[in-house]
Design a protein around this motif. Structure first.
Motif, mmCIF file in Angstrom:
data_model
loop_
_atom_site.group_PDB
_atom_site.id
_atom_site.type_symbol
_atom_site.label_atom_id
_atom_site.label_comp_id
_atom_site.label_asym_id
_atom_site.label_seq_id
_atom_site.Cartn_x
_atom_site.Cartn_y
_atom_site.Cartn_z
ATOM 1 N N VAL A 1 0.835 -1.198 0.000
ATOM 2 C CA VAL A 1 0.000 0.000 0.000
ATOM 3 C C VAL A 1 0.874 1.253 0.000
ATOM 4 C CG1 VAL A 1 -2.008 -1.080 1.088
ATOM 5 C CG2 VAL A 1 -0.265 -0.059 2.540
ATOM 6 N N PHE A 2 0.469 2.238 -0.812
ATOM 7 C CA PHE A 2 1.140 3.538 -0.799
ATOM 8 C C PHE A 2 0.277 4.556 -1.536
ATOM 9 C CE2 PHE A 2 3.739 7.018 -2.284
ATOM 10 C CZ PHE A 2 4.450 7.327 -1.140
ATOM 11 N N VAL A 3 -0.097 5.628 -0.836
ATOM 12 C CA VAL A 3 -0.844 6.733 -1.447
ATOM 13 C C VAL A 3 -0.338 8.027 -0.820
ATOM 14 C CG1 VAL A 3 -3.093 7.851 -1.719
ATOM 15 C CG2 VAL A 3 -2.931 5.357 -1.872
ATOM 16 N N ASN A 4 0.128 8.941 -1.655
ATOM 17 C CA ASN A 4 0.612 10.218 -1.120
ATOM 18 C C ASN A 4 -0.167 11.411 -1.663
ATOM 19 O OD1 ASN A 4 2.485 11.473 0.675
ATOM 20 N ND2 ASN A 4 3.547 12.316 -1.096
ATOM 21 N N ASP A 5 -1.059 11.147 -2.611
ATOM 22 C CA ASP A 5 -1.868 12.241 -3.164
ATOM 23 C C ASP A 5 -3.070 11.634 -3.879
ATOM 24 O OD1 ASP A 5 -1.211 11.581 -5.912
ATOM 25 O OD2 ASP A 5 0.749 12.476 -5.568
ATOM 26 N N GLU A 6 -3.844 12.491 -4.509
ATOM 27 C CA GLU A 6 -5.098 12.066 -5.144
ATOM 28 C C GLU A 6 -4.949 11.693 -6.610
ATOM 29 O OE1 GLU A 6 -8.472 12.039 -3.797
ATOM 30 O OE2 GLU A 6 -7.245 11.935 -1.997
ATOM 31 N N THR A 7 -3.774 11.945 -7.200
ATOM 32 C CA THR A 7 -3.714 11.883 -8.668
ATOM 33 C C THR A 7 -2.527 11.122 -9.261
ATOM 34 O OG1 THR A 7 -2.534 14.008 -8.821
ATOM 35 C CG2 THR A 7 -4.941 14.110 -8.850
ATOM 36 N N SER A 8 -1.577 10.676 -8.445
ATOM 37 C CA SER A 8 -0.467 9.897 -9.024
ATOM 38 C C SER A 8 -1.030 8.632 -9.667
ATOM 39 C CB SER A 8 0.542 9.525 -7.938
ATOM 40 O OG SER A 8 1.246 10.668 -7.517
ATOM 41 N N PRO A 9 -0.327 8.081 -10.682
ATOM 42 C CA PRO A 9 -0.866 6.922 -11.406
ATOM 43 C C PRO A 9 -1.304 5.799 -10.460
ATOM 44 C CG PRO A 9 1.077 7.765 -12.523
ATOM 45 C CD PRO A 9 0.951 8.550 -11.257
ATOM 46 N N VAL B 1 -1.931 18.135 -11.476
ATOM 47 C CA VAL B 1 -0.710 18.348 -10.687
ATOM 48 C C VAL B 1 -0.944 19.427 -9.631
ATOM 49 C CG1 VAL B 1 1.722 19.048 -10.817
ATOM 50 C CG2 VAL B 1 0.729 17.661 -12.633
ATOM 51 N N ASN B 2 -1.733 20.451 -9.971
ATOM 52 C CA ASN B 2 -1.871 21.593 -9.054
ATOM 53 C C ASN B 2 -3.227 22.283 -9.185
ATOM 54 O OD1 ASN B 2 -1.535 22.584 -11.626
ATOM 55 N ND2 ASN B 2 -0.275 24.324 -11.025
ATOM 56 N N GLN B 3 -4.252 21.520 -9.592
ATOM 57 C CA GLN B 3 -5.575 22.101 -9.786
ATOM 58 C C GLN B 3 -6.574 21.455 -8.824
ATOM 59 O OE1 GLN B 3 -6.668 22.734 -14.036
ATOM 60 N NE2 GLN B 3 -4.710 21.753 -14.495
ATOM 61 N N ALA B 4 -7.772 22.044 -8.737
ATOM 62 C CA ALA B 4 -8.793 21.472 -7.856
ATOM 63 C C ALA B 4 -10.180 21.934 -8.285
ATOM 64 C CB ALA B 4 -8.546 21.881 -6.400
ATOM 65 N N ILE B 5 -11.162 21.100 -7.940
ATOM 66 C CA ILE B 5 -12.590 21.432 -8.100
ATOM 67 C C ILE B 5 -13.082 21.840 -6.712
ATOM 68 C CG2 ILE B 5 -14.860 20.510 -8.702
ATOM 69 C CD1 ILE B 5 -13.272 18.340 -10.338
ATOM 70 N N PHE C 1 -3.843 26.743 -3.947
ATOM 71 C CA PHE C 1 -3.878 26.286 -5.341
ATOM 72 C C PHE C 1 -3.742 27.441 -6.339
ATOM 73 C CE2 PHE C 1 -5.669 22.597 -3.244
ATOM 74 C CZ PHE C 1 -5.149 21.543 -3.980
ATOM 75 N N GLY C 2 -4.202 28.640 -5.930
ATOM 76 C CA GLY C 2 -4.230 29.775 -6.862
ATOM 77 C C GLY C 2 -5.565 29.797 -7.592
ATOM 78 N N SER D 1 -9.528 10.444 -10.036
ATOM 79 C CA SER D 1 -8.330 10.540 -10.879
ATOM 80 C C SER D 1 -7.603 9.201 -10.951
ATOM 81 C CB SER D 1 -7.373 11.602 -10.326
ATOM 82 O OG SER D 1 -7.951 12.886 -10.438
ATOM 83 N N ILE D 2 -7.403 8.736 -12.198
ATOM 84 C CA ILE D 2 -6.588 7.528 -12.422
ATOM 85 C C ILE D 2 -5.121 7.936 -12.529
ATOM 86 C CG2 ILE D 2 -6.117 5.661 -14.063
ATOM 87 C CD1 ILE D 2 -9.121 5.545 -14.623
ATOM 88 N N SER D 3 -4.896 9.177 -12.963
ATOM 89 C CA SER D 3 -3.536 9.727 -13.021
ATOM 90 C C SER D 3 -3.653 11.247 -13.072
ATOM 91 C CB SER D 3 -2.797 9.223 -14.270
ATOM 92 O OG SER D 3 -3.357 9.823 -15.428
ATOM 93 N N THR D 4 -2.523 11.936 -13.220
ATOM 94 C CA THR D 4 -2.578 13.402 -13.301
ATOM 95 C C THR D 4 -3.248 13.864 -14.596
ATOM 96 O OG1 THR D 4 -0.371 13.443 -14.268
ATOM 97 C CG2 THR D 4 -0.519 13.794 -11.885
#
Length: 305
Positions: free
Chosen positions: A4-12, A208-212, A231-232, A253-256
């Motif tokens: 197991v490893f998850v560090n964010d919402e969008t890595s592959p 990489v740096n966006q959000a809803i 996020f800006g 997200s399946i990837s970025t």
């Protein structure tokens, strides 16, 4: 073994548990429903049918498999809702967190026990008794962990308050090297359009740096502003009250580059395509009637480092 490893919402994405609608059973009684959107559809006679929801989830599974993701499904517990696997566990870094959730849902973890048996027991963390935290409220995002929660007065008042202050404090203690940032959410047991059931019902990072984001899901304006500053403004996609109700922030997200959306989210799909994303559309409108969508029904186990 599953690493197991998850560090964010969008890595592959490499491996995920996708819930199941099989065996969900009959329409619940109004008194047994624990979110306002389900209540609305039970009262109107439009509550989703098992066969329709099974079809929707199979369509999602096909998209995940097309992108070479290993998909695990829960073992079926009859007459039990096992669609929203996000809430019964979540991974941060190399730890699988087993939360305490609504007592009506405590059997759900049994459906994924065969997966937990494949994880090194040293990497499984059970939360203490006083901690309430559900995966829909927890978002690992690089150096941050964003957490939706309710202070005690709201937590005690609303059944739709699922994560308490102790949940935020637990994560801060467990991951001291991360910035754990809590966000109080607006709650309503009766009006679905005024209720952010979890953080992912009003906010989600993509790319990489966006959000809803849905501003009125946040109870405290400064906390919403924290995300705008982080996020800006130019990297945010703002959604409306109706879009929040339809669960537009609950994409996956399946990837970025690749985002899975409900097929009716045409405005959001257009924006994402203009921004260079590959949009995968699946039918999920029936499942959305239960106040959950794509992110809610997934429990990512492994994303690329």
């Amino acid at each position: 073994m599953i690493n197991v490893f998850v560090n964010d919402e969008t890595s592959p994405l490499r491996a995920v548990i996708l819930g199941t609608a099989k065996g969900i059973g009959d329409v619940p009684n109004l008194d047994d429903a624990y979110d306002p959107k389900s209540k609305e559809h039970i009262a109107a006679g439009t509550y989703p049918k098992e066969a329709d929801m099974v079809k929707e989830m199979e369509a999602f599974a096909k998209v995940l498999e097309k992108h070479d993701v290993k998909v695990y499904r829960p073992e079926i517990i009859n007459d039990y809702n096992q669609i929203f696997s996000r809430d019964i566990g979540f991974v941060i870094e190399d730890k699988f967190i087993k939360p305490r959730i609504l007592k009506d849902r405590k059997e759900e973890i049994k459906g994924i026990q065969y997966v937990l048996d494949e994880i090194n027991p040293d990497q499984i963390v059970s939360v203490p008794d006083d901690v309430r935290v559900e995966g829909g409220d927890v978002m690992p995002w690089k150096e941050h962990i964003f957490v939706g929660y309710s202070e005690n007065q709201d937590f005690d008042k609303y059944i739709v308050s699922r994560t308490n202050k102790a949940g935020v404090e637990f994560l801060a203690k467990e991951f001291p090297h991360k910035t754990v940032k809590g966000f109080q959410l607006n709650k309503s047991d009766e009006v679905a359009k005024d209720n952010a059931l979890h953080l992912d019902c009003c906010f989600q990072p993509i790319g990489v740096n966006q959000a809803i984001i849905y501003k009125d899901g946040f109870k405290i304006e400064e906390e919403y502003q924290y995300l705008v500053d982080y996020f800006g403004e130019e990297n945010l996609i703002h959604i409306t009250r109706d879009e929040m109700y339809e669960m537009n922030s609950n994409v996956f997200s399946i990837s970025t580059k690749v985002v899975v959306l409900e097929e009716n989210f045409s405005r959001l799909a257009g924006i994402l395509e203009d921004r260079g994303f590959t949009v995968e559309k699946v039918p999920y409108a029936e499942i959305s009637k239960m106040e959950g969508l794509l992110r809610c029904s997934t429990l990512p186990l492994e994303r690329a480092h």
